[in-house]
Design a protein around this motif. Structure first.
Motif, PDB file in Angstrom:
ATOM      1  N   HIS A 149       8.286   0.496   2.457  1.00 10.95           N
ATOM      2  CA  HIS A 149       8.929   0.549   1.134  1.00 10.95           C
ATOM      3  C   HIS A 149      10.451   0.655   1.248  1.00 10.95           C
ATOM      4  O   HIS A 149      11.175   0.144   0.396  1.00 10.95           O
ATOM      5  N   ALA A 178      11.702  -2.811   1.561  1.00 13.95           N
ATOM      6  CA  ALA A 178      11.436  -3.742   0.451  1.00 13.95           C
ATOM      7  C   ALA A 178      12.338  -3.514  -0.753  1.00 13.95           C
ATOM      8  O   ALA A 178      12.598  -4.444  -1.519  1.00 13.95           O
ATOM      9  N   HIS A 201       6.429  -6.797  -5.663  1.00 16.56           N
ATOM     10  CA  HIS A 201       6.653  -5.362  -5.872  1.00 16.56           C
ATOM     11  C   HIS A 201       5.546  -4.744  -6.730  1.00 16.56           C
ATOM     12  O   HIS A 201       5.205  -3.576  -6.553  1.00 16.56           O
ATOM     13  N   THR A 222      12.875   2.154  -5.638  1.00 11.43           N
ATOM     14  CA  THR A 222      11.564   2.743  -5.334  1.00 11.43           C
ATOM     15  C   THR A 222      11.695   4.237  -5.060  1.00 11.43           C
ATOM     16  O   THR A 222      12.615   4.671  -4.374  1.00 11.43           O
ATOM     17  N   VAL A 223      10.760   4.999  -5.642  1.00 12.42           N
ATOM     18  CA  VAL A 223      10.698   6.450  -5.442  1.00 12.42           C
ATOM     19  C   VAL A 223       9.575   6.762  -4.466  1.00 12.42           C
ATOM     20  O   VAL A 223       8.434   6.323  -4.669  1.00 12.42           O
ATOM     21  N   LEU A 224       9.901   7.483  -3.406  1.00 12.57           N
ATOM     22  CA  LEU A 224       8.941   7.781  -2.338  1.00 12.57           C
ATOM     23  C   LEU A 224       8.827   9.281  -2.116  1.00 12.57           C
ATOM     24  O   LEU A 224       9.822  10.001  -2.199  1.00 12.57           O
ATOM     25  N   MET A 228       6.533   4.882  -6.817  1.00 10.36           N
ATOM     26  CA  MET A 228       6.934   4.278  -8.092  1.00 10.36           C
ATOM     27  C   MET A 228       8.081   3.302  -7.878  1.00 10.36           C
ATOM     28  O   MET A 228       9.061   3.635  -7.214  1.00 10.36           O
ATOM     29  N   THR A 229       7.963   2.114  -8.446  1.00  6.11           N
ATOM     30  CA  THR A 229       9.040   1.118  -8.334  1.00  6.11           C
ATOM     31  C   THR A 229       9.532   0.696  -9.713  1.00  6.11           C
ATOM     32  O   THR A 229       8.741   0.477 -10.624  1.00  6.11           O
TER      33      THR A 229
END
Lengths: 241, 241
Positions: free
Chosen positions: A169, A172, B169, A155-157, B154-155
């Motif tokens: 996130h 997860a 997700h 995941t990109v945060l 983004m995942t």
């Protein structure tokens, strides 16, 4: 007949990591446009410096605001919308004269890039977007460890998100990339600790550039000032034979 | 004095999208190694074909198994471990003779790549990894829409995950990238529907290659056979002025 606008992904910083296609377009460009903060050289312009022809005409597009107006203020959107419309008018004035324009984009244009604000306002058939190596690819390469294995979820945060969203996130996903660090670093650290991921996190600044530095986040002084080019990485630990 | 192993990210497929650095290393390579399935030319070898010098010595590394043994079988790990150890022995036999070896990697080597299995077994100081444009960057560029805006989360998901994990997700993130499609396509579609994201999804195959095709997933026939180079994208819809 009209000219064409090229959204040129410059990649993470090292001019040697630009694509062969972007290199060819850029080193033969007659018109080069780029965003910058007023009074600054501009990050994209600085990255592309070794590649821009001496006789190219440069078209700086200077942000009217950056942090002076909060993004929640309705004026922020108004001012930025007018600015992007003005940039597009400048680009289309060039293409109307059958001139091609190379627009410089840090990283990959369609991945959290500013170019999309121009792209969304330009006639689709007059624009070509060149994908590029993302800053995050250079960052995980700098850590010397693969970021994802097997079926890892990544995941990109953005560090601008609130602490609870970040924490949720962070818990997860297997692998994490956190961008837009800057003044959000203390909040990001706190969220990583709350999510139980702080000890796995790496901090990378200036990935692929001469000043590149990658280290465990826990080794970074609490009062470290993160530069524009900084990324936090948590590696996945998926299946491996 | 020993030679060096270069893990060369080839990018998404178009040889024009390889980095300038990878292009230089590859077109001057004396030894080129790559994984392939026995009896096949190999995906990475095929992508790099226009760039490999005619007089380079090629070192195919042929997987002893792919789908013949289930990954849950303990023998799978044993057989693969022995295979990777053997590949590393071949590479180090070359570096011991002061020869450099270019190892071909599809996409970005540290992002779900097979090269990491060699990397993890080689002396760190004898290896350099070249980041590259990911297949997903080419895929979202092919859709003609930015994948992420503003603070979008983004995942990245592998289609091999179970349906419930996929669904969870898919609901939690703004933008999605789903890889390892193949025979998992029906399960991915079902999970997207369950997550309420099916109508936003795009299906892209052969991104950046001559056969490139991008379309809404809902337009794709239910019985479509997804090739190796296929990716599903759901675009984020974050803040935009």
């Amino acid at each position: 007949m009209t000219g064409h606008v090229y959204g040129i992904g410059l990649g993470p910083g090292d001019p040697d990591l630009i694509s062969v296609k972007a290199h060819r377009l850029l080193t033969s460009a007659r018109h080069v446009a780029f965003f910058r903060k007023a009074g600054r050289p501009g990050q994209a312009r600085r990255l592309a410096d070794p590649l821009i022809p001496e006789d190219a005409t440069e078209h700086p597009m200077e942000y009217p605001v950056t942090t002076e107006i909060p993004v929640s203020d309705p004026r922020y959107n108004e001012v930025l919308s007018a600015f992007y419309a003005d940039c597009v008018a400048r680009l289309t004035a060039l293409t109307a004269m059958e001139e091609d324009v190379a627009v410089l984009c840090e990283g990959d244009p369609f991945f959290y890039g500013s170019f999309m604000h121009l792209y969304a306002r330009l006639p689709r058939e007059q624009v070509t977007v060149l994908p590029a190596i993302t800053g995050m690819s250079a960052a995980w390469t700098a850590t010397g460890q693969p970021v994802t294995w097997g079926d890892d979820v990544m995941t990109v945060l953005m560090g601008t998100l609130d602490a609870d969203t970040l924490k949720r996130h962070m818990q997860a996903a297997d692998a994490l990339v956190i961008m837009k660090i800057g003044r959000n670093l203390p909040k990001i650290r706190k969220a990583l600790r709350a999510a139980g991921r702080a000890d796995e996190a790496w901090y990378v600044e200036y990935a692929s550039m001469p000043e590149e530095n990658a280290q465990p986040l826990s080794d970074l002084p609490e009062d470290h000032v993160a530069p524009y080019f900084s990324i936090v990485i948590v590696h996945g630990q998926g299946r491996r034979p």
